[in-house]
Design a protein around this motif. Structure first.
Motif, PDB file in Angstrom:
ATOM      1  N   SER A  35      44.333  -5.775 -36.647  1.00 17.75           N
ATOM      2  CA  SER A  35      45.034  -6.641 -35.697  1.00 17.75           C
ATOM      3  C   SER A  35      44.068  -7.618 -35.039  1.00 17.75           C
ATOM      4  CB  SER A  35      45.724  -5.795 -34.625  1.00 17.75           C
ATOM      5  OG  SER A  35      46.661  -4.899 -35.190  1.00 17.75           O
ATOM      6  N   ARG A  36      42.897  -7.125 -34.713  1.00 19.06           N
ATOM      7  CA  ARG A  36      41.900  -7.981 -34.081  1.00 19.06           C
ATOM      8  C   ARG A  36      41.309  -8.975 -35.081  1.00 19.06           C
ATOM      9  NH1 ARG A  36      42.293  -3.603 -31.000  1.00 19.06           N
ATOM     10  NH2 ARG A  36      41.719  -3.719 -28.801  1.00 19.06           N
ATOM     11  N   TYR A  37      41.162  -8.560 -36.322  1.00 19.14           N
ATOM     12  CA  TYR A  37      40.590  -9.459 -37.323  1.00 19.14           C
ATOM     13  C   TYR A  37      41.458 -10.693 -37.522  1.00 19.14           C
ATOM     14  CZ  TYR A  37      39.223 -11.500 -41.750  1.00 19.14           C
ATOM     15  OH  TYR A  37      38.842 -12.399 -42.718  1.00 19.14           O
ATOM     16  N   ILE A  38      42.770 -10.495 -37.630  1.00 18.59           N
ATOM     17  CA  ILE A  38      43.637 -11.650 -37.907  1.00 18.59           C
ATOM     18  C   ILE A  38      43.733 -12.598 -36.715  1.00 18.59           C
ATOM     19  CG2 ILE A  38      44.950 -10.394 -39.663  1.00 18.59           C
ATOM     20  CD1 ILE A  38      46.835 -11.271 -36.564  1.00 18.59           C
ATOM     21  N   ALA A  39      43.299 -12.139 -35.541  1.00 20.63           N
ATOM     22  CA  ALA A  39      43.364 -12.983 -34.344  1.00 20.63           C
ATOM     23  C   ALA A  39      41.983 -13.415 -33.866  1.00 20.63           C
ATOM     24  CB  ALA A  39      44.076 -12.235 -33.221  1.00 20.63           C
ATOM     25  N   ASP A  40      40.950 -13.156 -34.649  1.00 19.77           N
ATOM     26  CA  ASP A  40      39.576 -13.431 -34.243  1.00 19.77           C
ATOM     27  C   ASP A  40      39.254 -14.909 -34.445  1.00 19.77           C
ATOM     28  OD1 ASP A  40      36.896 -13.550 -33.738  1.00 19.77           O
ATOM     29  OD2 ASP A  40      36.321 -11.948 -35.130  1.00 19.77           O
ATOM     30  N   GLU A  41      39.229 -15.663 -33.363  1.00 17.50           N
ATOM     31  CA  GLU A  41      39.016 -17.108 -33.445  1.00 17.50           C
ATOM     32  C   GLU A  41      37.612 -17.480 -33.905  1.00 17.50           C
ATOM     33  OE1 GLU A  41      40.371 -19.427 -30.180  1.00 17.50           O
ATOM     34  OE2 GLU A  41      42.109 -18.157 -29.802  1.00 17.50           O
ATOM     35  N   SER A  42      36.696 -16.528 -33.915  1.00 21.76           N
ATOM     36  CA  SER A  42      35.345 -16.824 -34.408  1.00 21.76           C
ATOM     37  C   SER A  42      35.306 -16.907 -35.929  1.00 21.76           C
ATOM     38  CB  SER A  42      34.357 -15.750 -33.930  1.00 21.76           C
ATOM     39  OG  SER A  42      34.597 -14.506 -34.579  1.00 21.76           O
ATOM     40  N   VAL A  43      36.373 -16.426 -36.576  1.00 23.73           N
ATOM     41  CA  VAL A  43      36.466 -16.506 -38.044  1.00 23.73           C
ATOM     42  C   VAL A  43      36.936 -17.910 -38.389  1.00 23.73           C
ATOM     43  CG1 VAL A  43      37.545 -15.584 -40.125  1.00 23.73           C
ATOM     44  CG2 VAL A  43      36.977 -14.052 -38.228  1.00 23.73           C
ATOM     45  N   LYS A  44      36.051 -18.715 -38.919  1.00 20.36           N
ATOM     46  CA  LYS A  44      36.375 -20.123 -39.180  1.00 20.36           C
ATOM     47  C   LYS A  44      37.066 -20.325 -40.526  1.00 20.36           C
ATOM     48  CE  LYS A  44      34.603 -21.165 -35.252  1.00 20.36           C
ATOM     49  NZ  LYS A  44      35.526 -21.420 -34.112  1.00 20.36           N
ATOM     50  N   ASP A  45      36.556 -19.672 -41.573  1.00 19.53           N
ATOM     51  CA  ASP A  45      37.165 -19.794 -42.900  1.00 19.53           C
ATOM     52  C   ASP A  45      37.956 -18.530 -43.158  1.00 19.53           C
ATOM     53  OD1 ASP A  45      37.879 -20.527 -45.446  1.00 19.53           O
ATOM     54  OD2 ASP A  45      35.946 -19.998 -46.345  1.00 19.53           O
ATOM     55  N   PHE A  46      39.159 -18.465 -42.582  1.00 16.08           N
ATOM     56  CA  PHE A  46      39.953 -17.236 -42.600  1.00 16.08           C
ATOM     57  C   PHE A  46      40.447 -16.893 -43.998  1.00 16.08           C
ATOM     58  CE2 PHE A  46      44.118 -15.074 -42.023  1.00 16.08           C
ATOM     59  CZ  PHE A  46      43.645 -13.917 -41.415  1.00 16.08           C
ATOM     60  N   GLN A  47      40.211 -15.641 -44.388  1.00 13.11           N
ATOM     61  CA  GLN A  47      40.700 -15.115 -45.656  1.00 13.11           C
ATOM     62  C   GLN A  47      41.361 -13.771 -45.403  1.00 13.11           C
ATOM     63  OE1 GLN A  47      40.624 -16.560 -48.781  1.00 13.11           O
ATOM     64  NE2 GLN A  47      39.936 -18.383 -47.699  1.00 13.11           N
ATOM     65  N   PRO A  48      42.352 -13.392 -46.214  1.00 11.67           N
ATOM     66  CA  PRO A  48      43.037 -12.109 -46.018  1.00 11.67           C
ATOM     67  C   PRO A  48      42.066 -10.929 -46.042  1.00 11.67           C
ATOM     68  CG  PRO A  48      44.266 -13.481 -47.525  1.00 11.67           C
ATOM     69  CD  PRO A  48      42.957 -14.174 -47.308  1.00 11.67           C
ATOM     70  N   MET A  49      42.419  -9.876 -45.315  1.00  7.19           N
ATOM     71  CA  MET A  49      41.560  -8.703 -45.182  1.00  7.19           C
ATOM     72  C   MET A  49      42.390  -7.434 -45.314  1.00  7.19           C
ATOM     73  SD  MET A  49      38.510  -7.529 -44.649  1.00  7.19           S
ATOM     74  CE  MET A  49      37.589  -8.919 -43.969  1.00  7.19           C
ATOM     75  N   GLY A  50      41.925  -6.521 -46.142  1.00 11.09           N
ATOM     76  CA  GLY A  50      42.535  -5.208 -46.256  1.00 11.09           C
ATOM     77  C   GLY A  50      41.757  -4.198 -45.438  1.00 11.09           C
ATOM     78  N   ALA A  51      42.271  -2.985 -45.368  1.00  8.95           N
ATOM     79  CA  ALA A  51      41.593  -1.921 -44.635  1.00  8.95           C
ATOM     80  C   ALA A  51      40.225  -1.653 -45.239  1.00  8.95           C
ATOM     81  CB  ALA A  51      42.441  -0.652 -44.670  1.00  8.95           C
ATOM     82  N   ASN A  52      39.200  -1.638 -44.418  1.00 10.34           N
ATOM     83  CA  ASN A  52      37.859  -1.283 -44.865  1.00 10.34           C
ATOM     84  C   ASN A  52      37.023  -0.856 -43.671  1.00 10.34           C
ATOM     85  OD1 ASN A  52      35.755  -3.646 -44.173  1.00 10.34           O
ATOM     86  ND2 ASN A  52      37.761  -4.562 -44.597  1.00 10.34           N
ATOM     87  N   ILE A  53      36.068   0.028 -43.917  1.00  9.99           N
ATOM     88  CA  ILE A  53      35.257   0.590 -42.842  1.00  9.99           C
ATOM     89  C   ILE A  53      34.447  -0.489 -42.140  1.00  9.99           C
ATOM     90  CG2 ILE A  53      33.375   2.197 -42.330  1.00  9.99           C
ATOM     91  CD1 ILE A  53      36.024   3.563 -42.969  1.00  9.99           C
ATOM     92  N   GLY A  54      34.138  -1.575 -42.862  1.00 12.41           N
ATOM     93  CA  GLY A  54      33.300  -2.624 -42.311  1.00 12.41           C
ATOM     94  C   GLY A  54      33.871  -3.346 -41.117  1.00 12.41           C
ATOM     95  N   ILE A  55      35.197  -3.321 -40.926  1.00 19.55           N
ATOM     96  CA  ILE A  55      35.782  -4.026 -39.782  1.00 19.55           C
ATOM     97  C   ILE A  55      35.856  -3.148 -38.535  1.00 19.55           C
ATOM     98  CG2 ILE A  55      37.110  -5.580 -41.254  1.00 19.55           C
ATOM     99  CD1 ILE A  55      39.608  -3.965 -40.578  1.00 19.55           C
ATOM    100  N   LEU A  56      35.521  -1.856 -38.677  1.00 19.60           N
ATOM    101  CA  LEU A  56      35.496  -0.968 -37.519  1.00 19.60           C
ATOM    102  C   LEU A  56      34.201  -1.181 -36.733  1.00 19.60           C
ATOM    103  CD1 LEU A  56      36.772   2.335 -39.195  1.00 19.60           C
ATOM    104  CD2 LEU A  56      38.093   0.750 -37.768  1.00 19.60           C
ATOM    105  N   PRO A  57      34.212  -0.940 -35.424  1.00 20.73           N
ATOM    106  CA  PRO A  57      32.979  -1.114 -34.631  1.00 20.73           C
ATOM    107  C   PRO A  57      31.924  -0.102 -35.060  1.00 20.73           C
ATOM    108  CG  PRO A  57      34.705  -0.061 -33.331  1.00 20.73           C
ATOM    109  CD  PRO A  57      35.347  -0.506 -34.598  1.00 20.73           C
ATOM    110  N   PRO A  58      30.651  -0.448 -34.926  1.00 24.75           N
ATOM    111  CA  PRO A  58      29.578   0.473 -35.322  1.00 24.75           C
ATOM    112  C   PRO A  58      29.641   1.774 -34.530  1.00 24.75           C
ATOM    113  CG  PRO A  58      28.723  -1.735 -34.918  1.00 24.75           C
ATOM    114  CD  PRO A  58      30.131  -1.726 -34.422  1.00 24.75           C
ATOM    115  N   LEU A  59      29.224   2.857 -35.165  1.00 21.29           N
ATOM    116  CA  LEU A  59      29.160   4.141 -34.489  1.00 21.29           C
ATOM    117  C   LEU A  59      27.961   4.172 -33.538  1.00 21.29           C
ATOM    118  CD1 LEU A  59      29.806   6.429 -37.576  1.00 21.29           C
ATOM    119  CD2 LEU A  59      31.445   5.901 -35.757  1.00 21.29           C
ATOM    120  N   GLU A  60      28.060   4.965 -32.490  1.00 21.17           N
ATOM    121  CA  GLU A  60      26.938   5.093 -31.559  1.00 21.17           C
ATOM    122  C   GLU A  60      25.753   5.769 -32.223  1.00 21.17           C
ATOM    123  OE1 GLU A  60      28.169   7.019 -28.006  1.00 21.17           O
ATOM    124  OE2 GLU A  60      29.586   5.429 -27.427  1.00 21.17           O
ATOM    125  N   GLU A  61      26.031   6.730 -33.094  1.00 21.53           N
ATOM    126  CA  GLU A  61      24.955   7.436 -33.790  1.00 21.53           C
ATOM    127  C   GLU A  61      24.769   6.860 -35.189  1.00 21.53           C
ATOM    128  OE1 GLU A  61      26.156  11.480 -35.125  1.00 21.53           O
ATOM    129  OE2 GLU A  61      28.021  11.037 -34.027  1.00 21.53           O
TER     130      GLU A  61
END
Length: 438
Positions: free
Chosen positions: A382-408
């Motif tokens: 939900s946040r990815y599709i609304a992220d105005e910092s993404v200039k060249d917007f392309q579709p995105m599927g579920a992937n671990i890379g879009i989750l925030p980094p873990l503390e550990e």
């Protein structure tokens, strides 16, 4: 009071269900069966156009986490998918006809959902409206969407062929899942030796393709996950052997060795009478598909009951148009859902419909809309599709890379994914109570 939902695909049906579940009447507009696109064949709702796979089952995977989040939010699609599952190794695949029929029955039998069978030619302004017309919206509706959104982006999506089980030469194929995961009968594997693969490769990259109006057929703009196999092959001689035809984790029982290349076939239905060519989305002309794919030894006499096709899809420049609750920045009473928003994949589309439906009800009731926590897969999308910092917007599927980094710091990839999954589900359980989503 009622809410309009345009489109009875995956996003639209999930959206309509979530609205009705909360006691609000729904007017669900669907142009089928009166009018269909070139890609649609069935009169049923939630028709699966490309693959019948809903991706990985493991909750510790991105796709599996997304589906588990949807289950915990009482997703209609997930309930139906789980009941219609067919063997697919570590993936959740469904009998596509049974799945569509079950969702259609649930929607049509819901007393709060009125199905209106007509093509929408103008965006309704009589109520809060969710546009879930999908990437295959009619030309008229697409033009209306462009009017309110200031344009859109187009790409092309491809589907794989389907063959009959009885036409597969099982003397030249074997049942197995990669690394023996998911059962012995999850996939039919069609092995090739080096000479067979090289002959197949040369035929594939030189085969004649179907013209697409206004598109460079040698280099069309497509989702990476639905890249036509002939386009993928152009990237290099061994690209397929490291992609859809990778032999790792498989051993041919006839030779005791790993094949040079392998095409996997996945069952399309519970009866296991139909199989699709996994990863073989294509835009080859139909006679060329028959000629080239029949060069795979196990498919030398294959009966193709559906050839692969390529069709136009459309998605919005969502970071400029949508909020993370899937409402428009310029018109809070209009929501979008599905692949048209830039979420890529069946369940991703369903998840967007789920959230858009919940938020449409909250808007109607003058309650603040929600975006799920960033630790959840649905919240991250939900946040990815609304992220105005993404200039060249392309579709995105579920992937671990879009989750925030873990503390550990966790070096092991599988352990890291498992930790992300645990954090996501913990965060989801907390907001289920806060926002009465249970």
């Amino acid at each position: 009071m009622y809410i309009n939902v345009i489109g009875a695909g995956l996003a639209g049906c999930e959206c309509a269900y979530q609205i009705a579940k909360r006691g609000i009447n729904v007017r669900l507009f669907e142009m089928k069966p009166t009018k269909k696109t070139a890609a649609h064949k069935s009169d049923l709702f939630c028709e699966l156009i490309c693959s019948n796979s809903l991706k990985a089952l493991r909750v510790e995977s991105a796709a599996g986490l997304l589906k588990e989040e949807m289950r915990r939010l009482d997703s209609l699609l997930m309930r139906c998918a789980d009941k219609c599952a067919v063997p697919a190794g570590g993936a959740l695949a469904v009998n596509r006809d049974d799945f569509s029929a079950m969702v259609t029955k649930e929607i049509r039998n819901n007393p709060l959902i009125e199905v209106i069978e007509k093509e929408v030619t103008e965006i309704p302004n009589d109520a809060i409206t969710v546009i879930a017309a999908g990437p295959l919206a009619s030309e008229v509706l697409s033009a209306e969407i462009q009017k309110i959104c200031g344009g859109g982006l187009s790409f092309f999506d491809a589907a794989a062929p389907i063959v009959t089980a009885e036409s597969i030469d099982m003397e030249k194929a074997f049942f197995a899942s990669r690394y023996d995961k998911g059962g012995d009968d999850a996939y039919i594997n069609c092995p090739m030796n080096k000479d067979e693969y090289e002959a197949f490769y040369e035929a594939l990259v030189s085969a004649e393709r179907t013209p697409l109006h206004g598109v460079d057929v040698q280099n069309p703009k497509v989702y990476e996950g639905c890249m036509p196999v002939e386009i993928l092959a152009q990237r290099g001689h061994d690209t397929l052997r490291f992609g859809p035809m990778k032999p790792v984790g498989l051993r041919d029982p006839r030779t005791g060795h790993r094949p040079w290349a392998v095409l996997q076939l996945r069952t399309e239905n519970a009866e296991k009478s139909l199989y699709n060519l996994v990863g073989f989305q294509t835009n080859l002309k139909f006679p060329e598909q028959k000629r080239v794919f029949s060069m795979i030894p196990a498919l030398h006499d294959a009966e193709f009951i559906r050839y692969g096709v390529m069709h136009r899809n459309t998605f919005l420049d969502s970071p400029r148009i949508l909020n993370s609750d899937f409402s428009m920045k310029e018109n809070a009473n209009i929501f979008f859902a599905g692949q048209i928003t830039g979420v890529e994949g069946y369940m991703e589309s369903g998840a967007s419909g789920l959230i858009a439906g919940i938020n449409a009800v909250r808007r109607l009731n003058n309650i603040e809309t929600i975006t799920l926590p960033k630790e959840t897969m649905i919240g991250a999308l939900s946040r990815y599709i609304a992220d105005e910092s993404v200039k060249d917007f392309q579709p995105m599927g579920a992937n671990i890379g879009i989750l925030p980094p873990l503390e550990e710091k966790i070096r092991d990839k599988r352990e890291r994914a498992a930790k992300h999954s645990a954090c996501a589900l913990d965060a989801l359980e907390k907001v289920k109570v806060d926002f009465a989503l249970a």
